[in-house]
Enzyme design. Structure first.
Site, PDB file in Angstrom:
ATOM      1  N   ILE A 148      -3.650  -7.624  12.966  1.00 44.16           N
ATOM      2  CA  ILE A 148      -3.461  -7.972  14.374  1.00 44.16           C
ATOM      3  C   ILE A 148      -4.718  -7.721  15.205  1.00 44.16           C
ATOM      4  O   ILE A 148      -4.847  -8.254  16.309  1.00 44.16           O
ATOM      5  CB  ILE A 148      -2.268  -7.212  14.977  1.00 44.16           C
ATOM      6  CG1 ILE A 148      -2.469  -5.693  14.895  1.00 44.16           C
ATOM      7  CG2 ILE A 148      -0.976  -7.612  14.301  1.00 44.16           C
ATOM      8  CD1 ILE A 148      -1.385  -4.915  15.623  1.00 44.16           C
ATOM      9  N   TYR A 149      -5.664  -6.937  14.686  1.00 42.59           N
ATOM     10  CA  TYR A 149      -6.921  -6.732  15.400  1.00 42.59           C
ATOM     11  C   TYR A 149      -7.889  -7.892  15.202  1.00 42.59           C
ATOM     12  O   TYR A 149      -8.947  -7.948  15.837  1.00 42.59           O
ATOM     13  CB  TYR A 149      -7.573  -5.425  14.977  1.00 42.59           C
ATOM     14  CG  TYR A 149      -6.952  -4.188  15.615  1.00 42.59           C
ATOM     15  CD1 TYR A 149      -5.858  -4.282  16.464  1.00 42.59           C
ATOM     16  CD2 TYR A 149      -7.472  -2.925  15.358  1.00 42.59           C
ATOM     17  CE1 TYR A 149      -5.298  -3.155  17.043  1.00 42.59           C
ATOM     18  CE2 TYR A 149      -6.921  -1.783  15.940  1.00 42.59           C
ATOM     19  CZ  TYR A 149      -5.830  -1.908  16.779  1.00 42.59           C
ATOM     20  OH  TYR A 149      -5.278  -0.790  17.353  1.00 42.59           O
ATOM     21  N   GLY A 198       2.324  -3.273  11.778  1.00 44.98           N
ATOM     22  CA  GLY A 198       1.533  -3.590  10.596  1.00 44.98           C
ATOM     23  C   GLY A 198       1.532  -2.485   9.556  1.00 44.98           C
ATOM     24  O   GLY A 198       2.569  -1.868   9.270  1.00 44.98           O
ATOM     25  N   VAL A 199       0.356  -2.225   8.982  1.00 44.49           N
ATOM     26  CA  VAL A 199       0.212  -1.175   7.966  1.00 44.49           C
ATOM     27  C   VAL A 199       0.620   0.185   8.532  1.00 44.49           C
ATOM     28  O   VAL A 199       1.297   0.983   7.864  1.00 44.49           O
ATOM     29  CB  VAL A 199      -1.243  -1.135   7.449  1.00 44.49           C
ATOM     30  CG1 VAL A 199      -1.475   0.085   6.565  1.00 44.49           C
ATOM     31  CG2 VAL A 199      -1.570  -2.397   6.678  1.00 44.49           C
ATOM     32  N   ASP A 200       0.231   0.448   9.774  1.00 48.21           N
ATOM     33  CA  ASP A 200       0.548   1.721  10.425  1.00 48.21           C
ATOM     34  C   ASP A 200       2.055   1.964  10.433  1.00 48.21           C
ATOM     35  O   ASP A 200       2.548   3.023  10.021  1.00 48.21           O
ATOM     36  CB  ASP A 200      -0.006   1.698  11.845  1.00 48.21           C
ATOM     37  CG  ASP A 200      -0.048   3.077  12.494  1.00 48.21           C
ATOM     38  OD1 ASP A 200       0.172   4.074  11.793  1.00 48.21           O
ATOM     39  OD2 ASP A 200      -0.317   3.144  13.706  1.00 48.21           O
ATOM     40  N   SER A 256      -8.670  -3.597  10.277  1.00 51.06           N
ATOM     41  CA  SER A 256      -8.917  -4.483  11.431  1.00 51.06           C
ATOM     42  C   SER A 256      -8.726  -5.959  11.146  1.00 51.06           C
ATOM     43  O   SER A 256      -8.912  -6.786  12.037  1.00 51.06           O
ATOM     44  CB  SER A 256     -10.328  -4.260  12.011  1.00 51.06           C
ATOM     45  OG  SER A 256     -10.414  -3.000  12.647  1.00 51.06           O
ATOM     46  N   ASN A 267      -3.857   3.408  15.222  1.00 51.87           N
ATOM     47  CA  ASN A 267      -4.381   3.107  16.547  1.00 51.87           C
ATOM     48  C   ASN A 267      -4.848   4.402  17.211  1.00 51.87           C
ATOM     49  O   ASN A 267      -4.646   5.495  16.673  1.00 51.87           O
ATOM     50  CB  ASN A 267      -3.347   2.378  17.410  1.00 51.87           C
ATOM     51  CG  ASN A 267      -2.054   3.165  17.556  1.00 51.87           C
ATOM     52  OD1 ASN A 267      -2.054   4.337  17.918  1.00 51.87           O
ATOM     53  ND2 ASN A 267      -0.927   2.517  17.280  1.00 51.87           N
ATOM     54  N   ILE A 284       0.820  -1.211   0.000  1.00 48.02           N
ATOM     55  CA  ILE A 284       0.000   0.000   0.000  1.00 48.02           C
ATOM     56  C   ILE A 284       0.857   1.265   0.000  1.00 48.02           C
ATOM     57  O   ILE A 284       0.427   2.310  -0.489  1.00 48.02           O
ATOM     58  CB  ILE A 284      -0.973  -0.001   1.203  1.00 48.02           C
ATOM     59  CG1 ILE A 284      -2.077   1.047   0.990  1.00 48.02           C
ATOM     60  CG2 ILE A 284      -0.231   0.209   2.525  1.00 48.02           C
ATOM     61  CD1 ILE A 284      -3.224   0.941   1.952  1.00 48.02           C
TER      62      ILE A 284
END
Length: 286
Positions: free
Chosen positions: A121-122, A32-34, A118, A24, A11
């Site tokens: 890891i969510y 992760g993506v963040d 989500s 978050n 992405i």
């Protein structure tokens, strides 16, 4: 009306106006993506997060920052519900996509790339996460022209693509094999054959019709087998294709080879012959 496409890739490399970040509540970067977006975009994103969101961001809400060194112009941050921690209200997940599109309209973004919010890891159940993404984007009024659902893993991409093709089938060229698939036969019922039909429609959207119907049969069978990853031998034994299973029933992801040999391909051949008999570039759909 917004169109949705599915992309397998990173992405952070998307050439779009805005990239959506699965952030978050603290809005100070994460995993992760963040984490990937903050690393690729550089410190300017974090600096903007601190300035714009001193108190963080609520679950289900969204806001924007600069994209720093990313190829996009903006990053739209949204906080998805943590299913693993007990946040299981789907309305919160839907709100993430809705609010992200609203923010995109505020800043004038016309092309937006989304991760599957989500679903990492969510731990939101994958099929429901995909359905929430595709359904919410499809039903949210927006000035965004194109929304891109980006999946890093091949398996997730295939699942997303199946649902996107169901809701947003691509256009087909006149005189293409894809035109033979324009109208889906009712005999497919609720099985995975309906997804395979749409996948083949997309596969052949620009492929010219072959010289004869005899050439059509192996062309369709070969493409179908490549999509489902199994031979379509003439048998009543169903082939389960995980990406065609939205989780709504035991037979939802099943492809029935005998249906293709006895019904599906004969329908395509009839449409092919009708088009040539009537001298039309667009095959019949009845």
């Amino acid at each position: 009306m917004v169109t949705v496409t599915a992309v397998h890739g990173d992405i952070t490399r998307q050439q779009v106006d805005a990239i959506v970040n699965a952030a978050n509540n603290r809005m100070r970067g994460g995993g992760g993506v963040d984490g990937a977006i903050h690393r690729a975009g550089g410190p300017a994103i974090l600096d903007d997060c601190i300035a714009r969101f001193p108190d963080g961001l609520a679950t289900g809400d969204a806001g924007w920052t600069t994209a720093g060194d990313l190829p996009a112009t903006w990053v739209i941050h949204t906080v998805g519900p943590n299913y693993a921690a007990g946040e299981r209200d789907r309305a919160l997940l839907e709100s993430c996509y809705r609010r992200a599109l609203e923010v995109a309209d505020e800043i004038g973004a016309r092309t937006v790339s989304f991760p599957l919010i989500s679903a990492g890891i969510y731990a939101w159940p994958l099929n429901d996460a995909i359905d929430a993404a595709v359904t919410t984007i499809a039903t949210t009024p927006t000035r965004v022209d194109e929304a891109v659902l980006v999946s890093f893993s091949e398996d997730t991409h295939r699942r997303v693509q199946a649902q996107v093709q169901r809701r947003f089938p691509p256009p087909t060229d006149e005189g293409s094999v894809g035109r033979l698939f324009e109208r889906a036969p009712a005999q497919m019922g609720m099985r995975g054959d309906a997804y395979l039909w749409l996948a083949l429609r997309a596969e052949f959207a620009t492929t010219p019709l072959p010289p004869t119907w005899f050439d059509l049969r192996p062309m369709v069978l070969q493409a179908a087998e490549a999509i489902i990853g199994a031979p379509l031998e003439h048998t009543d034994d169903p082939i389960h294709v995980p990406e065609f299973d939205p989780g709504h029933g035991m037979s939802a992801g099943n492809v029935l080879p005998s249906w293709w040999h006895d019904t599906g391909i004969p329908i395509l051949i009839d449409r092919y012959e009708a088009a040539h008999h009537e001298g039309r570039s667009q095959p019949a759909t009845d």
